[in-house]
Design an enzyme around this catalytic site. Sequence first.
Site, short mmCIF file in Angstrom:
data_model
loop_
_atom_site.label_atom_id
_atom_site.label_comp_id
_atom_site.label_asym_id
_atom_site.label_seq_id
_atom_site.Cartn_x
_atom_site.Cartn_y
_atom_site.Cartn_z
N ARG A 166 29.33 69.26 34.93
CA ARG A 166 28.05 68.86 34.34
C ARG A 166 28.26 67.67 33.42
NH1 ARG A 166 27.54 74.32 35.06
NH2 ARG A 166 26.12 74.73 36.77
N ASP A 195 30.88 71.56 40.91
CA ASP A 195 29.56 72.18 40.82
C ASP A 195 28.56 71.22 41.45
OD1 ASP A 195 27.22 73.73 39.78
OD2 ASP A 195 28.77 74.72 38.60
N HIS A 269 26.51 76.56 44.12
CA HIS A 269 26.96 75.50 43.19
C HIS A 269 27.74 74.39 43.90
CE1 HIS A 269 25.73 77.27 39.31
NE2 HIS A 269 25.93 78.44 39.90
N ASP A 345 29.30 82.81 41.94
CA ASP A 345 28.12 83.12 41.12
C ASP A 345 26.87 82.43 41.67
OD1 ASP A 345 29.38 80.66 40.44
OD2 ASP A 345 28.16 80.52 38.64
N GLU A 346 25.74 83.03 41.37
CA GLU A 346 24.42 82.41 41.58
C GLU A 346 24.31 81.73 42.94
OE1 GLU A 346 23.34 81.41 36.95
OE2 GLU A 346 24.62 80.00 37.99
N TRP A 412 30.59 88.29 33.72
CA TRP A 412 29.80 87.38 32.87
C TRP A 412 28.38 87.89 32.65
CZ3 TRP A 412 25.55 84.10 34.24
CH2 TRP A 412 25.19 84.13 35.60
N TYR A 437 29.23 83.08 25.53
CA TYR A 437 28.75 81.81 26.09
C TYR A 437 28.59 80.77 24.98
CZ TYR A 437 28.51 82.65 31.04
OH TYR A 437 28.87 82.83 32.36
N ASP A 439 27.89 77.70 25.21
CA ASP A 439 26.84 76.68 25.35
C ASP A 439 25.55 77.13 24.66
OD1 ASP A 439 26.69 78.71 27.34
OD2 ASP A 439 25.41 77.46 28.62
N TRP A 483 29.83 75.77 29.04
CA TRP A 483 29.08 75.04 30.09
C TRP A 483 28.54 73.78 29.45
CZ3 TRP A 483 30.06 76.98 34.66
CH2 TRP A 483 30.37 78.35 34.77
N THR A 484 28.56 72.67 30.19
CA THR A 484 28.32 71.40 29.51
C THR A 484 27.07 70.64 29.98
OG1 THR A 484 29.85 70.29 31.03
CG2 THR A 484 30.77 71.13 28.97
N GLU A 485 26.09 71.38 30.49
CA GLU A 485 24.83 70.71 30.86
C GLU A 485 24.28 69.88 29.71
OE1 GLU A 485 25.51 73.86 31.57
OE2 GLU A 485 24.67 74.45 33.52
C1 ACM Z 1 27.80 81.55 35.34
O1 ACM Z 1 27.48 81.46 34.15
N1 ACM Z 1 27.02 81.09 36.29
C2 ACM Z 1 29.04 82.19 35.73
#
Ligand code: ACM
Length: 626
Positions: A166, A195, A269, A345-346, A412, A437, A439, A483-485
Amino acid sequence: MKNLVFLPLFLLCAMAAAQNLNLIPQPVEVRAMTGNYTLSKTTAVSYNETGAKEVAEMLAAKLSAPTGLTIKAQQGKSAAIQLTLNATADAEIGSEGYKLEVNAKGIALRANHPAGLFYGMQTLLQLLPNEVERTKPAQAAWVIPAVQITDYPRFGWRGLMLDVSRNFFTKEEVKTFIDLMARWKFNTLHWHLTDDNGWRIEIKSLPRLTEIGACRVPRMGHFGERADPQPGEAATDCGFYTHEDIREIIAYAAARNVTILPEIDVPGHSMAAIAAYPDLSTRKDPNTRVNPGTHFSEWYGNGTFKMLVENTLNPADEKVYEFLDKVFTEVAMLFPNPYIHVGGDECYKGYWQQDEGCQALMKKLGIRHVEDLQGYFMGRVEKILQSKGKKMIGWDEILEGGISPTAAVMSWRGVKGGIEAAHLGHEVVMTPTTFCYLDYYQGERTIEPPLYAGLRLQKTYSFEPVPDGVDPKFILGGQGNLWTEQIPTLRYAEYMTFPRAWALAEVYWSPKAKKDWPDFVGRVEAQFARADAMGMNYSKAIYDPIIQTAWKQDQLWLEMDAEARGLDLFYTLDDTMPDDHAARYTQPVELPEGPITLRVQSYRDGRPIGHLITLKLEELKRRGGR
Ligand code: ACM
């Protein structure tokens, strides 16, 4: 009564002396002794074995710069600072522990392995004045208090995850991040390398992954709200690591007892990979672009969501597994870590659902639900990893399709997945959003840069990685995830990481029985002063008021607190700026009717500290739940 108080008081003094050392993470056992050792021009560092040379030289260099002394490292002949690798292992301290003794004559640091010496060195540096963090000669009394410390970690996996997709961080920035981790005894950098927003690792056999996948159109603004790439618009925001860069970073980390866990996030992702090789997806859309943070997904609560752009690899296409074989061949060759993280994930299955190939595969496999195709995909991925001699770890979604007993799980979405995995006999790394988390914003929501969730230091510190009823042998440890969004610079990465990473450092290193929030938050303030000497950034949200309201019948009540101790909260409700003559908060306040605005300023020792917080009536009502 007096007698009862007297004895513990005596002990308390000894304990207080130990606590004043302000160490993070708190060692297993600290005995404060009388006296001290002072660095001088005759001070040198000696070591008994070549294995200790690297730490001895690091320590000598680290002490020389700020003191202006020429402190040498030498093998053999014992000096005032002695580093010893035990000839016979000391079972008490394991592979990362150490014993440190400081007295008037000098310093003895012993360990079974270089890692222990490295951590003993970190503790020793924290015993020196903050000026030891300067890289140029500084004024200080270079005195180290006499102590006897026995120390070793509670968990073998003490990690931080850095998302470089990100936001790309340069090789030098990653090294700085590793330095910061190592100071507080983290030993695992989970490197989120791929990602939707950038593929950051060179794969020589698949050059488009970085030619195309490492670049996106430049955008500012909030992630998820940025403008779509325009037709023909140049993708000029680029960054990736070559094999040479990666080897250099791995060696740098290894010298600091940090192992790197690479993550290649599949099958979801994967938009950057699909932008490079559209055939990897079901729709094979040649217009797929590396995403700059547009509105590409919709979230419906409960973790359910829809991807508006396809970002999943096609599990029904053999070419995808050939692709993954190539990727993991190079990843396995580069990284010595026994694990490779494969994401999982996701993963949005909507495009799989619509795809004929996926439907045919489901039929062939006797799978009724598209969700279960992920289990098939992860099984194939694990076989690829095994063929390269690697173990698989993935986010807790990998449990859903059924996984082999050899895969490890990173929990997570709370600790639920971790509990289930441990009961099934899988190794588990704990990193639930609710505690880990980094972020998430960490202070007052209305002044911190916006994110969808918050997480305060005290909550992070309260994390217990081994849930009740779980056999601790399955819990490898845990980590914090950055996470660096919304993190465009290393400076801001530091702000978001600290002080919460100190809380996690202590959660993963120190004995559970030593957890003590009031003591910890005091030590955090001491680390702030050290971070200032280092020039490192951190959040001071512990000085900001925590503001809550509650309705009691039709009356709105105000409650305030703060994480740091010894603060005075001065507030106004009459549209004036609060100073230390304003009302001082002592107990819940019944708010008057009318269009009031709350303004609060925290003070310590008569000086403002922390931010001024201003909340209008609507926000005060909302916090009470109306
Ligand atoms: C995640 O935060 N999608 C692992």
